[in-house]
Scaffold this motif. Structure first.
Motif, PDB file in Angstrom:
ATOM      1  N   VAL A 166       2.068  40.692  51.829  1.00  0.00           N
ATOM      2  CA  VAL A 166       3.239  39.878  51.491  1.00  0.00           C
ATOM      3  C   VAL A 166       4.437  40.284  52.342  1.00  0.00           C
ATOM      4  CG1 VAL A 166       4.930  39.381  49.676  1.00  0.00           C
ATOM      5  CG2 VAL A 166       2.490  39.329  49.160  1.00  0.00           C
ATOM      6  N   ALA A 167       4.655  41.579  52.496  1.00  0.00           N
ATOM      7  CA  ALA A 167       5.780  42.063  53.301  1.00  0.00           C
ATOM      8  C   ALA A 167       5.645  41.593  54.747  1.00  0.00           C
ATOM      9  CB  ALA A 167       5.858  43.585  53.240  1.00  0.00           C
ATOM     10  N   ASP A 168       4.435  41.679  55.296  1.00  0.00           N
ATOM     11  CA  ASP A 168       4.216  41.242  56.677  1.00  0.00           C
ATOM     12  C   ASP A 168       4.489  39.747  56.830  1.00  0.00           C
ATOM     13  OD1 ASP A 168       3.514  43.817  57.357  1.00  0.00           O
ATOM     14  OD2 ASP A 168       1.352  43.452  57.277  1.00  0.00           O
ATOM     15  N   ALA A 169       4.048  38.957  55.860  1.00  0.00           N
ATOM     16  CA  ALA A 169       4.248  37.512  55.940  1.00  0.00           C
ATOM     17  C   ALA A 169       5.730  37.162  55.861  1.00  0.00           C
ATOM     18  CB  ALA A 169       3.480  36.819  54.817  1.00  0.00           C
ATOM     19  N   LEU A 170       6.460  37.839  54.991  1.00  0.00           N
ATOM     20  CA  LEU A 170       7.890  37.566  54.860  1.00  0.00           C
ATOM     21  C   LEU A 170       8.664  38.030  56.086  1.00  0.00           C
ATOM     22  CD1 LEU A 170       8.376  38.530  51.107  1.00  0.00           C
ATOM     23  CD2 LEU A 170       8.387  36.236  52.098  1.00  0.00           C
ATOM     24  N   ALA A 171       8.255  39.159  56.652  1.00  0.00           N
ATOM     25  CA  ALA A 171       8.941  39.674  57.833  1.00  0.00           C
ATOM     26  C   ALA A 171       8.784  38.730  59.022  1.00  0.00           C
ATOM     27  CB  ALA A 171       8.405  41.057  58.196  1.00  0.00           C
ATOM     28  N   ALA A 172       7.736  37.937  59.016  1.00  0.00           N
ATOM     29  CA  ALA A 172       7.501  37.004  60.119  1.00  0.00           C
ATOM     30  C   ALA A 172       8.304  35.722  59.976  1.00  0.00           C
ATOM     31  CB  ALA A 172       6.008  36.669  60.200  1.00  0.00           C
ATOM     32  N   GLY A 173       8.979  35.532  58.838  1.00  0.00           N
ATOM     33  CA  GLY A 173       9.758  34.326  58.615  1.00  0.00           C
ATOM     34  C   GLY A 173      11.246  34.551  58.800  1.00  0.00           C
ATOM     35  N   ASP A 174      12.044  33.889  57.963  1.00  0.00           N
ATOM     36  CA  ASP A 174      13.507  33.959  58.051  1.00  0.00           C
ATOM     37  C   ASP A 174      14.015  35.190  57.318  1.00  0.00           C
ATOM     38  OD1 ASP A 174      16.205  33.257  58.424  1.00  0.00           O
ATOM     39  OD2 ASP A 174      16.240  32.152  56.526  1.00  0.00           O
ATOM     40  N   ALA A 175      13.547  36.354  57.724  1.00  0.00           N
ATOM     41  CA  ALA A 175      13.891  37.590  57.015  1.00  0.00           C
ATOM     42  C   ALA A 175      14.816  38.443  57.854  1.00  0.00           C
ATOM     43  CB  ALA A 175      12.628  38.381  56.682  1.00  0.00           C
ATOM     44  N   ALA A 176      15.843  39.003  57.193  1.00  0.00           N
ATOM     45  CA  ALA A 176      16.675  40.014  57.833  1.00  0.00           C
ATOM     46  C   ALA A 176      16.164  41.397  57.454  1.00  0.00           C
ATOM     47  CB  ALA A 176      18.126  39.849  57.399  1.00  0.00           C
ATOM     48  N   VAL A 177      15.944  41.604  56.157  1.00  0.00           N
ATOM     49  CA  VAL A 177      15.442  42.882  55.652  1.00  0.00           C
ATOM     50  C   VAL A 177      14.404  42.598  54.572  1.00  0.00           C
ATOM     51  CG1 VAL A 177      16.014  45.107  54.616  1.00  0.00           C
ATOM     52  CG2 VAL A 177      17.693  43.954  56.060  1.00  0.00           C
ATOM     53  N   VAL A 178      13.290  43.302  54.621  1.00  0.00           N
ATOM     54  CA  VAL A 178      12.257  43.222  53.593  1.00  0.00           C
ATOM     55  C   VAL A 178      12.165  44.581  52.915  1.00  0.00           C
ATOM     56  CG1 VAL A 178       9.813  42.810  53.102  1.00  0.00           C
ATOM     57  CG2 VAL A 178      10.961  41.507  54.909  1.00  0.00           C
ATOM     58  N   GLY A 179      12.201  44.595  51.593  1.00  0.00           N
ATOM     59  CA  GLY A 179      12.056  45.827  50.824  1.00  0.00           C
ATOM     60  C   GLY A 179      10.738  45.830  50.087  1.00  0.00           C
ATOM     61  N   VAL A 180      10.042  46.973  50.103  1.00  0.00           N
ATOM     62  CA  VAL A 180       8.749  47.104  49.430  1.00  0.00           C
ATOM     63  C   VAL A 180       8.852  48.253  48.443  1.00  0.00           C
ATOM     64  CG1 VAL A 180       6.265  47.393  49.700  1.00  0.00           C
ATOM     65  CG2 VAL A 180       7.592  46.315  51.533  1.00  0.00           C
ATOM     66  N   GLY A 181       8.682  47.966  47.157  1.00  0.00           N
ATOM     67  CA  GLY A 181       8.794  48.979  46.121  1.00  0.00           C
ATOM     68  C   GLY A 181       7.548  49.838  46.001  1.00  0.00           C
ATOM     69  N   SER A 182       7.612  50.822  45.124  1.00  0.00           N
ATOM     70  CA  SER A 182       6.514  51.760  44.920  1.00  0.00           C
ATOM     71  C   SER A 182       5.353  51.103  44.180  1.00  0.00           C
ATOM     72  CB  SER A 182       6.991  52.962  44.096  1.00  0.00           C
ATOM     73  OG  SER A 182       8.121  53.559  44.655  1.00  0.00           O
ATOM     74  N   ASP A 183       4.162  51.669  44.343  1.00  0.00           N
ATOM     75  CA  ASP A 183       3.032  51.299  43.496  1.00  0.00           C
ATOM     76  C   ASP A 183       3.389  51.597  42.048  1.00  0.00           C
ATOM     77  OD1 ASP A 183       1.661  50.625  45.731  1.00  0.00           O
ATOM     78  OD2 ASP A 183       0.263  52.296  45.692  1.00  0.00           O
ATOM     79  N   ALA A 184       2.939  50.759  41.143  1.00  0.00           N
ATOM     80  CA  ALA A 184       3.329  50.920  39.745  1.00  0.00           C
ATOM     81  C   ALA A 184       2.227  50.420  38.831  1.00  0.00           C
ATOM     82  CB  ALA A 184       4.633  50.159  39.472  1.00  0.00           C
ATOM     83  N   HIS A 185       2.377  50.728  37.555  1.00  0.00           N
ATOM     84  CA  HIS A 185       1.446  50.267  36.525  1.00  0.00           C
ATOM     85  C   HIS A 185       2.255  49.810  35.318  1.00  0.00           C
ATOM     86  CE1 HIS A 185      -2.015  51.952  38.692  1.00  0.00           C
ATOM     87  NE2 HIS A 185      -1.232  52.980  38.951  1.00  0.00           N
ATOM     88  N   GLY A 186       1.849  48.687  34.733  1.00  0.00           N
ATOM     89  CA  GLY A 186       2.501  48.206  33.531  1.00  0.00           C
ATOM     90  C   GLY A 186       3.855  47.562  33.823  1.00  0.00           C
ATOM     91  N   ILE A 187       4.421  46.956  32.792  1.00  0.00           N
ATOM     92  CA  ILE A 187       5.687  46.235  32.935  1.00  0.00           C
ATOM     93  C   ILE A 187       6.853  47.157  33.315  1.00  0.00           C
ATOM     94  CG2 ILE A 187       7.423  44.879  31.687  1.00  0.00           C
ATOM     95  CD1 ILE A 187       4.993  43.286  32.588  1.00  0.00           C
ATOM     96  N   PRO A 188       7.029  48.326  32.680  1.00  0.00           N
ATOM     97  CA  PRO A 188       8.137  49.195  33.113  1.00  0.00           C
ATOM     98  C   PRO A 188       8.025  49.597  34.577  1.00  0.00           C
ATOM     99  CG  PRO A 188       7.277  49.915  30.992  1.00  0.00           C
ATOM    100  CD  PRO A 188       6.319  48.899  31.517  1.00  0.00           C
ATOM    101  N   HIS A 211      13.253  40.080  64.684  1.00  0.00           N
ATOM    102  CA  HIS A 211      12.420  41.078  64.033  1.00  0.00           C
ATOM    103  C   HIS A 211      13.132  41.628  62.798  1.00  0.00           C
ATOM    104  CE1 HIS A 211       9.530  41.029  67.293  1.00  0.00           C
ATOM    105  NE2 HIS A 211      10.527  41.156  68.158  1.00  0.00           N
ATOM    106  N   ALA A 212      12.488  41.484  61.652  1.00  0.00           N
ATOM    107  CA  ALA A 212      13.082  41.963  60.412  1.00  0.00           C
ATOM    108  C   ALA A 212      12.891  43.477  60.275  1.00  0.00           C
ATOM    109  CB  ALA A 212      12.435  41.262  59.212  1.00  0.00           C
TER     110      ALA A 212
END
Length: 320
Positions: A166-188, A211-212
């Motif tokens: 997803v990050a790669d696909a967004l970075a290839a579009g109209d993106a200035a900055v892409v943020g990727v959060g940590s791996d997680a489990h559950g709603i919290p 280039h984003a």
């Protein structure tokens, strides 16, 4: 669709759920879910069936095939980011019912700040398609309070392939900055990961040319720590107490000291870049920093002070 169908679907969810598919002409768009509760005079299955029929007819008449998907994603991510849910179990049920698995999955948040300042439907579509190609599920919607910011929640079976795709696909579009959060489990964990991703889009200022910049939570250990404890009232009390003189000054004078401090903390040791990030001349920026030091009674060249203030600023921003 009869009562027997609704009863059979009941076994597909959690104990006590009643599920009825929304379908017509061989197409199924999802399910209506009734969580455990008081009996309805007309029968819970009958009520769900009538609602499913009405929704199916509306869906057939709808010319925009993606309208329901967008509305569902807007509602889910808006409720998550706004913390508009009574419990994790109920929120997980809403995500599961929308086709976004939560249990025994690796979850992650991705956010993109666009160059144009607008979130186009094709960006969300690209994120969803990238997740599907990677064997993951995703929901995507504009951030409810930040124009030009798209938020994506990703659910994967194994590790980070979905979020990375997803990050790669967004970075290839109209993106200035892409943020990727940590791996997680559950709603919290998902909430923390999404908040990390959103915060990360505030850094970097955009890449060169088309280039984003891609920012990842792994490179921001303090951010990960703060988001992990973001709902702890003691952390919020600490942040408000630490920053109170600046907050009161900004409220009384329509000031910008909190934002100036944030820029300073984002570029430690480089006041020129911090001044540029604040959109202030260096002389004005230095005056603001001197005022911040006076109001707080702290030395902004001290490493421990910088760490303490950075934690407070992050905690306040994420909670807000």
């Amino acid at each position: 669709m009869g009562a027997a169908l609704a009863r059979r679907a009941q076994g597909d969810g959690e104990p006590g759920w009643t599920l009825t598919p929304v379908e017509a002409r061989g197409m199924r768009w999802g399910h209506l879910v009734a969580l455990p509760g008081e009996p309805h005079p007309a029968g819970r299955s009958s009520v769900l069936e009538q609602a499913a029929v009405a929704l199916a007819l509306s869906r057939l008449a709808d010319r925009d095939e993606e309208e329901w998907t967008r509305r569902s994603h807007d509602a889910l991510l808006g409720a998550l980011l706004g913390r508009r849910f009574a419990g994790d179990g109920g929120m997980a049920a809403r995500f599961e019912a929308s086709g976004f698995p939560v249990g025994e999955r690796v979850l992650a948040g991705v956010a993109v700040r666009t160059r144009s300042g607008r979130v186009e439907a094709k960006a969300a579509a690209a994120a969803l398609e990238a997740a599907r190609t990677a064997g993951s599920e995703a929901i995507a919607a504009p951030h409810p309070a930040s124009p030009g910011l798209l938020v994506v929640a990703v659910s994967s079976r194994l590790g980070r392939p979905g979020a990375d795709a997803v990050a790669d696909a967004l970075a290839a579009g109209d993106a200035a900055v892409v943020g990727v959060g940590s791996d997680a489990h559950g709603i919290p964990g998902l909430l923390s990961s999404v908040e990390e991703a959103v915060e990360l889009t505030g850094r970097g200022g955009g890449g060169r040319g088309r280039h984003a910049v891609v920012q990842r939570a792994e490179s921001r250990p303090l951010l990960r720590l703060v988001t992990a404890f973001g709902d702890d009232p003691r952390l919020q009390e600490y942040a408000e107490r630490m920053l109170r003189p600046l907050i009161e000054h900004d409220l009384a004078n329509d000031g910008d000291l909190i934002e100036v401090l944030r820029a300073y903390l984002s570029h430690p040791g480089n006041r020129t870049r911090a001044a540029a990030a604040s959109h202030l001349s260096r002389s004005v920026f230095y005056q603001r920093i001197a005022l911040i030091e006076d109001l707080l009674g702290l030395d902004l060249d001290d490493g421990e002070t910088i760490g303490a203030l950075h934690a407070a600023v992050l905690a306040r921003r994420i909670r807000r």
